[in-house]
Design a protein around this motif. Structure first.
Motif, mmCIF file in Angstrom:
data_model
loop_
_atom_site.group_PDB
_atom_site.id
_atom_site.type_symbol
_atom_site.label_atom_id
_atom_site.label_comp_id
_atom_site.label_asym_id
_atom_site.label_seq_id
_atom_site.Cartn_x
_atom_site.Cartn_y
_atom_site.Cartn_z
ATOM 1 N N LEU A 100 -5.753 17.980 -4.905
ATOM 2 C CA LEU A 100 -6.841 17.021 -4.819
ATOM 3 C C LEU A 100 -6.473 15.637 -5.350
ATOM 4 C CD1 LEU A 100 -9.922 19.212 -5.830
ATOM 5 C CD2 LEU A 100 -9.169 18.525 -3.547
ATOM 6 N N VAL A 101 -5.311 15.527 -6.017
ATOM 7 C CA VAL A 101 -4.880 14.220 -6.516
ATOM 8 C C VAL A 101 -4.759 13.231 -5.369
ATOM 9 C CG1 VAL A 101 -2.867 13.007 -7.437
ATOM 10 C CG2 VAL A 101 -3.777 14.976 -8.638
ATOM 11 N N ASP A 102 -4.182 13.701 -4.257
ATOM 12 C CA ASP A 102 -4.008 12.819 -3.109
ATOM 13 C C ASP A 102 -5.354 12.328 -2.582
ATOM 14 O OD1 ASP A 102 -1.866 11.962 -0.947
ATOM 15 O OD2 ASP A 102 -3.631 12.632 0.132
ATOM 16 N N ASN A 103 -6.334 13.238 -2.519
ATOM 17 C CA ASN A 103 -7.652 12.868 -1.990
ATOM 18 C C ASN A 103 -8.367 11.852 -2.877
ATOM 19 O OD1 ASN A 103 -7.266 14.670 0.130
ATOM 20 N ND2 ASN A 103 -8.182 16.363 -0.998
ATOM 21 N N PHE A 104 -8.145 11.930 -4.188
ATOM 22 C CA PHE A 104 -8.834 11.022 -5.103
ATOM 23 C C PHE A 104 -8.090 9.696 -5.279
ATOM 24 C CE2 PHE A 104 -10.956 14.942 -6.581
ATOM 25 C CZ PHE A 104 -12.266 14.500 -6.558
ATOM 26 N N LEU A 105 -6.764 9.773 -5.428
ATOM 27 C CA LEU A 105 -6.013 8.573 -5.752
ATOM 28 C C LEU A 105 -5.700 7.702 -4.544
ATOM 29 C CD1 LEU A 105 -3.420 9.722 -8.461
ATOM 30 C CD2 LEU A 105 -5.587 8.531 -8.760
ATOM 31 N N ARG A 106 -5.442 8.317 -3.385
ATOM 32 C CA ARG A 106 -5.026 7.517 -2.241
ATOM 33 C C ARG A 106 -6.080 6.495 -1.822
ATOM 34 N NH1 ARG A 106 -0.737 7.868 0.831
ATOM 35 N NH2 ARG A 106 -0.201 9.886 -0.073
ATOM 36 N N PRO A 107 -7.368 6.848 -1.747
ATOM 37 C CA PRO A 107 -8.352 5.807 -1.405
ATOM 38 C C PRO A 107 -8.405 4.675 -2.427
ATOM 39 C CG PRO A 107 -9.289 7.986 -1.094
ATOM 40 C CD PRO A 107 -7.998 8.182 -1.823
ATOM 41 N N ILE A 108 -8.135 5.010 -3.713
ATOM 42 C CA ILE A 108 -8.186 3.987 -4.752
ATOM 43 C C ILE A 108 -6.961 3.078 -4.690
ATOM 44 C CG2 ILE A 108 -8.216 3.588 -7.250
ATOM 45 C CD1 ILE A 108 -9.686 6.249 -7.528
ATOM 46 N N LEU A 109 -5.778 3.678 -4.539
ATOM 47 C CA LEU A 109 -4.535 2.918 -4.578
ATOM 48 C C LEU A 109 -4.200 2.266 -3.247
ATOM 49 C CD1 LEU A 109 -2.348 5.398 -6.674
ATOM 50 C CD2 LEU A 109 -3.465 3.320 -7.462
ATOM 51 N N VAL A 110 -4.525 2.946 -2.162
ATOM 52 C CA VAL A 110 -4.169 2.451 -0.838
ATOM 53 C C VAL A 110 -5.375 1.872 -0.123
ATOM 54 C CG1 VAL A 110 -3.180 3.068 1.402
ATOM 55 C CG2 VAL A 110 -2.307 4.130 -0.682
ATOM 56 N N ALA B 194 0.820 -1.206 0.000
ATOM 57 C CA ALA B 194 0.000 0.000 0.000
ATOM 58 C C ALA B 194 0.855 1.259 0.000
ATOM 59 C CB ALA B 194 -0.930 -0.008 1.215
ATOM 60 N N THR B 195 1.919 1.258 0.779
ATOM 61 C CA THR B 195 2.763 2.451 0.885
ATOM 62 C C THR B 195 3.508 2.718 -0.407
ATOM 63 O OG1 THR B 195 3.039 2.032 3.255
ATOM 64 C CG2 THR B 195 4.588 3.548 2.222
ATOM 65 N N VAL B 196 4.170 1.693 -0.932
ATOM 66 C CA VAL B 196 4.950 1.883 -2.153
ATOM 67 C C VAL B 196 4.038 2.204 -3.329
ATOM 68 C CG1 VAL B 196 6.497 0.757 -3.792
ATOM 69 C CG2 VAL B 196 6.810 0.421 -1.340
ATOM 70 N N LYS B 197 3.004 1.395 -3.508
ATOM 71 C CA LYS B 197 2.101 1.599 -4.639
ATOM 72 C C LYS B 197 1.407 2.949 -4.564
ATOM 73 C CE LYS B 197 -1.756 -0.548 -4.527
ATOM 74 N NZ LYS B 197 -2.761 -1.635 -4.497
ATOM 75 N N GLY B 198 0.880 3.284 -3.398
ATOM 76 C CA GLY B 198 0.148 4.537 -3.256
ATOM 77 C C GLY B 198 1.041 5.750 -3.291
ATOM 78 N N ASN B 199 2.090 5.775 -2.459
ATOM 79 C CA ASN B 199 2.925 6.966 -2.356
ATOM 80 C C ASN B 199 3.689 7.258 -3.638
ATOM 81 O OD1 ASN B 199 2.029 7.209 0.217
ATOM 82 N ND2 ASN B 199 3.959 6.769 1.222
ATOM 83 N N ILE B 200 4.274 6.229 -4.254
ATOM 84 C CA ILE B 200 5.048 6.470 -5.472
ATOM 85 C C ILE B 200 4.136 6.907 -6.616
ATOM 86 C CG2 ILE B 200 6.429 5.348 -7.244
ATOM 87 C CD1 ILE B 200 7.884 3.843 -5.147
ATOM 88 N N ALA B 201 2.989 6.262 -6.763
ATOM 89 C CA ALA B 201 2.074 6.652 -7.836
ATOM 90 C C ALA B 201 1.592 8.080 -7.649
ATOM 91 C CB ALA B 201 0.884 5.690 -7.880
#
Length: 360
Positions: free
Chosen positions: A295-305, A216-223
């Motif tokens: 807002l990228v963080d708000n949208f992508l983090r729930p999806i990726l992490v 979750a950390t690598v996939k979410g944070n790096i993306a």
């Protein structure tokens, strides 16, 4: 010798073996410490790309060596080589930027002075109260240092992008270890689970949580970092700012810091634009940074992490900053992983104590 020999009781033998294992493990850690970053990233990448490896393995008929080699080649082409190319491009852009500073085309002192003058009076008072009112002079000295140092400073600041022996050797070690982790990952994980002095259910939970947090950390944070850095660099390029690729890379790194992110870069630039009379550019950058990058963080983090890490935001922030401080760039993964293992260990202990209380 008889197993019940009083000179060698079983408890003493067991404790001696534990101390022997601990001592040898510490010595082994010291031996591999120069390459600990390469080994850690091999482990992280193997965990993240385990689903891909399983698909490749199914396509080649479950031949371990062939599957591991093909997976390694895919990871090399899709992830590692593009990152190396981008890093080299950033280093080249840094060299150009330093040359412009040295030639006087870019006056960092005037830019810093403009930002400082644009700061409201109440903010200046706060800076003076904390002894930071001479920040402009400090940054002017930094500009002078950059102007006089030239190419050597640029290369050292981004040493990971230079083709030094250490970088090439570290990359080789990472790829070599990654191959065997992909090939023998399941066997190694089972051996580790058996070696951990816990119940099977507890060991499985601990290793599962470790893999979940790493993935979750690598996939979410790096993306998220790549997306925010790309959007930030694109904004800088459209607004005609120097070094868009460089500042995009800086914003990507800054986005790894929770609660601060890419705003650490684009907010001072927007303030400088206001001070230099570029009002509409400042408005565009502010809107882009707030509505798009932010807002990228708000949208992508729930999806990726999603909710895989199950950690409070404050714990993620503290563990990430602490990890970056202790382990460098590897810390943005190590910090949350250690924090997650901390929570899991205490949860296991709490569950065990509750079970013992019920049985009593």
């Amino acid at each position: 010798m008889h197993p019940n020999d009083p000179l060698r009781p079983p408890l003493l033998e067991h404790r001696s073996l534990l101390w022997l294992v601990a001592g040898i493990s510490a010595a082994f850690t010291v031996v591999i410490w120069p390459f600990i970053g390469a080994v850690l990233w091999a482990i992280f990448i193997a965990i993240v790309f385990q689903p891909l490896h399983r698909r490749v393995l199914a396509q080649v008929g479950y031949r371990p060596n062939t599957g591991a080699l093909l997976s390694l080649l895919l990871i090399l082409i899709i992830v590692i080589l593009p990152l190396i190319m981008v890093t080299v491009s950033i280093v080249q852009e840094v060299s150009v930027l330093v040359q412009k500073v040295r030639s006087g085309q870019i006056n960092l002192g005037l830019m810093v002075r403009g930002v400082f003058d644009a700061v409201p009076e109440w903010a200046r008072n706060i800076l003076e109260r904390f002894g930071l009112d001479n920040l402009q002079g400090l940054l002017d000295q930094l500009a002078t240092l950059l102007a006089s140092s030239g190419q050597a400073i640029a290369t050292r600041l981004l040493g990971i992008g230079t083709y030094t022996l250490d970088f090439v050797l570290g990359l080789f070690v990472m790829l070599y270890v990654l191959f065997f982790l992909l090939r023998d990952g399941r066997t190694l994980s089972r051996r580790i689970a058996l070696a951990i002095p816990l119940k099977e259910r507890q060991s499985d939970r601990l290793l599962t949580q470790f893999a979940t947090v790493v993935r979750a950390t690598v996939k979410g944070n790096i993306a998220i970092a790549l997306v925010q850095g790309t959007l930030g660099g694109l904004a800088f390029w459209m607004l005609g700012l120097p070094g868009p690729l460089l500042w995009g890379g800086v914003m990507a790194l800054a986005s790894l810091i929770p609660a601060v992110g890419a705003a650490l870069v684009w907010v001072p630039v927007a303030i400088w634009m206001v001070s230099s009379g570029q009002l509409w550019q400042a408005v565009v950058l502010t809107l882009w940074g707030t509505l798009v990058i932010g807002l990228v963080d708000n949208f992508l983090r729930p999806i990726l992490v999603g909710k895989d890490t199950r950690m409070p935001d404050y714990l993620v922030l503290v563990s990430t900053l602490g990890g970056l401080s202790m382990f460098g760039i590897n810390g943005f993964v190590m910090g949350p992983v250690v924090a997650a293992m901390f929570l899991v260990a205490w949860n296991l202990l709490t569950t065990l104590r509750r079970q013992q209380a019920v049985e009593e």
